[in-house]
Design a protein around this motif. Structure first.
Motif, PDB file in Angstrom:
ATOM      1  N   PRO A  71     -30.202   5.524 -25.531  1.00 39.11           N
ATOM      2  CA  PRO A  71     -28.975   6.271 -25.840  1.00 39.11           C
ATOM      3  C   PRO A  71     -28.316   5.709 -27.100  1.00 39.11           C
ATOM      4  CG  PRO A  71     -29.022   5.544 -23.537  1.00 39.11           C
ATOM      5  CD  PRO A  71     -30.142   4.845 -24.237  1.00 39.11           C
ATOM      6  N   VAL A  72     -27.463   6.499 -27.696  1.00 40.04           N
ATOM      7  CA  VAL A  72     -26.796   6.087 -28.934  1.00 40.04           C
ATOM      8  C   VAL A  72     -25.926   4.857 -28.687  1.00 40.04           C
ATOM      9  CG1 VAL A  72     -25.177   6.783 -30.740  1.00 40.04           C
ATOM     10  CG2 VAL A  72     -26.827   8.435 -29.830  1.00 40.04           C
ATOM     11  N   PHE A  73     -25.132   4.889 -27.626  1.00 42.95           N
ATOM     12  CA  PHE A  73     -24.237   3.773 -27.300  1.00 42.95           C
ATOM     13  C   PHE A  73     -24.760   3.087 -26.031  1.00 42.95           C
ATOM     14  CE2 PHE A  73     -21.644   7.080 -29.377  1.00 42.95           C
ATOM     15  CZ  PHE A  73     -21.303   6.394 -30.532  1.00 42.95           C
ATOM     16  N   GLU A  74     -25.867   2.371 -26.196  1.00 40.56           N
ATOM     17  CA  GLU A  74     -26.546   1.776 -25.050  1.00 40.56           C
ATOM     18  C   GLU A  74     -25.699   0.699 -24.376  1.00 40.56           C
ATOM     19  OE1 GLU A  74     -30.995   0.017 -23.972  1.00 40.56           O
ATOM     20  OE2 GLU A  74     -30.330   0.181 -26.051  1.00 40.56           O
ATOM     21  N   GLU A  75     -24.736   0.141 -25.107  1.00 36.78           N
ATOM     22  CA  GLU A  75     -23.928  -0.939 -24.547  1.00 36.78           C
ATOM     23  C   GLU A  75     -22.896  -0.452 -23.540  1.00 36.78           C
ATOM     24  OE1 GLU A  75     -21.797   0.689 -28.113  1.00 36.78           O
ATOM     25  OE2 GLU A  75     -23.866   0.156 -27.592  1.00 36.78           O
ATOM     26  N   VAL A  76     -22.634   0.850 -23.489  1.00 37.42           N
ATOM     27  CA  VAL A  76     -21.666   1.384 -22.526  1.00 37.42           C
ATOM     28  C   VAL A  76     -22.232   1.199 -21.116  1.00 37.42           C
ATOM     29  CG1 VAL A  76     -20.457   3.442 -21.714  1.00 37.42           C
ATOM     30  CG2 VAL A  76     -20.767   3.051 -24.167  1.00 37.42           C
ATOM     31  N   PRO A  77     -21.515   0.501 -20.223  1.00 40.07           N
ATOM     32  CA  PRO A  77     -22.066   0.222 -18.889  1.00 40.07           C
ATOM     33  C   PRO A  77     -22.090   1.459 -18.004  1.00 40.07           C
ATOM     34  CG  PRO A  77     -19.814  -0.578 -19.026  1.00 40.07           C
ATOM     35  CD  PRO A  77     -20.172  -0.101 -20.410  1.00 40.07           C
ATOM     36  N   LEU A  78     -22.976   1.426 -17.041  1.00 40.00           N
ATOM     37  CA  LEU A  78     -23.084   2.503 -16.059  1.00 40.00           C
ATOM     38  C   LEU A  78     -21.964   2.356 -15.032  1.00 40.00           C
ATOM     39  CD1 LEU A  78     -25.230   4.770 -15.828  1.00 40.00           C
ATOM     40  CD2 LEU A  78     -26.350   3.392 -14.075  1.00 40.00           C
ATOM     41  N   THR A  79     -21.256   3.422 -14.759  1.00 41.35           N
ATOM     42  CA  THR A  79     -20.154   3.357 -13.805  1.00 41.35           C
ATOM     43  C   THR A  79     -20.684   3.284 -12.380  1.00 41.35           C
ATOM     44  OG1 THR A  79     -19.995   5.757 -13.539  1.00 41.35           O
ATOM     45  CG2 THR A  79     -18.759   4.766 -15.364  1.00 41.35           C
ATOM     46  N   PRO A  80     -19.884   2.773 -11.430  1.00 37.94           N
ATOM     47  CA  PRO A  80     -20.329   2.727 -10.033  1.00 37.94           C
ATOM     48  C   PRO A  80     -20.701   4.102  -9.479  1.00 37.94           C
ATOM     49  CG  PRO A  80     -18.412   1.314 -10.343  1.00 37.94           C
ATOM     50  CD  PRO A  80     -18.601   2.065 -11.619  1.00 37.94           C
ATOM     51  N   ALA A  81     -19.966   5.134  -9.880  1.00 39.89           N
ATOM     52  CA  ALA A  81     -20.285   6.482  -9.399  1.00 39.89           C
ATOM     53  C   ALA A  81     -21.662   6.919  -9.874  1.00 39.89           C
ATOM     54  CB  ALA A  81     -19.228   7.471  -9.873  1.00 39.89           C
ATOM     55  N   ARG A  82     -22.001   6.571 -11.128  1.00 40.06           N
ATOM     56  CA  ARG A  82     -23.323   6.937 -11.653  1.00 40.06           C
ATOM     57  C   ARG A  82     -24.420   6.119 -10.978  1.00 40.06           C
ATOM     58  NH1 ARG A  82     -19.788   8.377 -15.620  1.00 40.06           N
ATOM     59  NH2 ARG A  82     -20.064  10.606 -16.153  1.00 40.06           N
TER      60      ARG A  82
END
Length: 249
Positions: A213-224
């Motif tokens: 992904p473009v912004f790979e550093e964005v963490p995955l949320t608990p809902a995801r």
């Protein structure tokens, strides 16, 4: 000569199956649009209707821009199979209710593998099948079975398959080494079930890698993460090692 009754049976199979596939792809499409990822409309892929295969190879959409982040990747990857299952499960339940339990006569037919989900729903709808009896699936039930089988195939965790999107969203680049082993695992599975050699060959040709992904550093949320766990559970529930056990003991 085609009889009107045959056309009706054909519609009772094709309409539910195409509905499952269409809703599956619309799940991807709507998730992609929500994340402003450029995407084509869903396309159905025709195929020769060779029993026991349907007259379609499924449907697809074409992504025209990269995934913004892992949350978008999870939404787009998991939305399709989960949305399709919301349709496929009621279709399978309705089809099982229309199916017949008959004494086994040894007549030729097309045996189908049973996933955990199929066994559970069959037990709920039809009860325990006595020894010496078979379930003659109604066309609606076969459409539901195929819908769940196609869902399972899409959730194989490799490459650009839905399962590849989900796995990369959950584990990132760490999963790449595992994904490379998936085609070899499918080759081994081919010793037990028909069709896995074809999927292994496709993955060898298409590759098992996944774009970042473009912004790979964005963490995955608990809902995801919960979304991904639901997709993994769906894969396990729909998994069938030998979906068409023809000529096997």
């Amino acid at each position: 000569m085609v009889r009107p009754a045959d056309l009706l049976l054909g519609l009772m199979f094709n309409v539910p199956l195409l509905s499952i596939l269409g809703v599956h792809e619309m799940g991807h499409y709507t998730a992609a649009r929500r994340h402003r990822v450029r995407v084509s409309p869903p396309y159905f892929i025709p195929f020769l209707p060779i029993p026991p295969l349907p007259g379609t190879m499924g449907a697809l959409i074409r992504l025209k821009s990269p995934f913004p982040d892992r949350n978008a990747l999870m939404d787009i990857g998991a939305a399709g199979p989960l949305a399709g299952a919301v349709v496929a499960i009621p279709v399978l339940i309705a089809g099982l209710a229309l199916s017949e339990v008959r004494r086994a006569t040894g007549a030729l037919g097309v045996p189908l593998g049973e996933s955990l989900l199929f066994k559970l729903l069959s037990r709920i709808v039809l009860g325990e099948i006595p020894a010496g009896y078979d379930v003659i699936l109604h066309p609606v039930a076969y459409a539901g079975w195929l819908g769940m089988y196609i869902t399972m195939l899409n959730l194989i965790p490799a490459g650009q398959l839905d399962g590849g999107h989900v796995a990369f969203a959950l584990f990132g680049e760490r999963f790449s080494e595992v994904a490379r082993l998936i085609p070899y695992a499918l080759l081994l599975m081919g010793l037990a079930g028909n069709g896995w050699f074809v999927w292994a060959a496709l993955l060898f040709v298409m590759g098992t890698g996944h774009p970042r992904p473009v912004f790979e550093e964005v963490p995955l949320t608990p809902a995801r993460r919960a979304f991904g766990a639901a997709a993994c559970l769906l894969f396990l529930l729909c998994f069938t090692l030998n979906p068409f056990p023809i000529g096997r003991g």
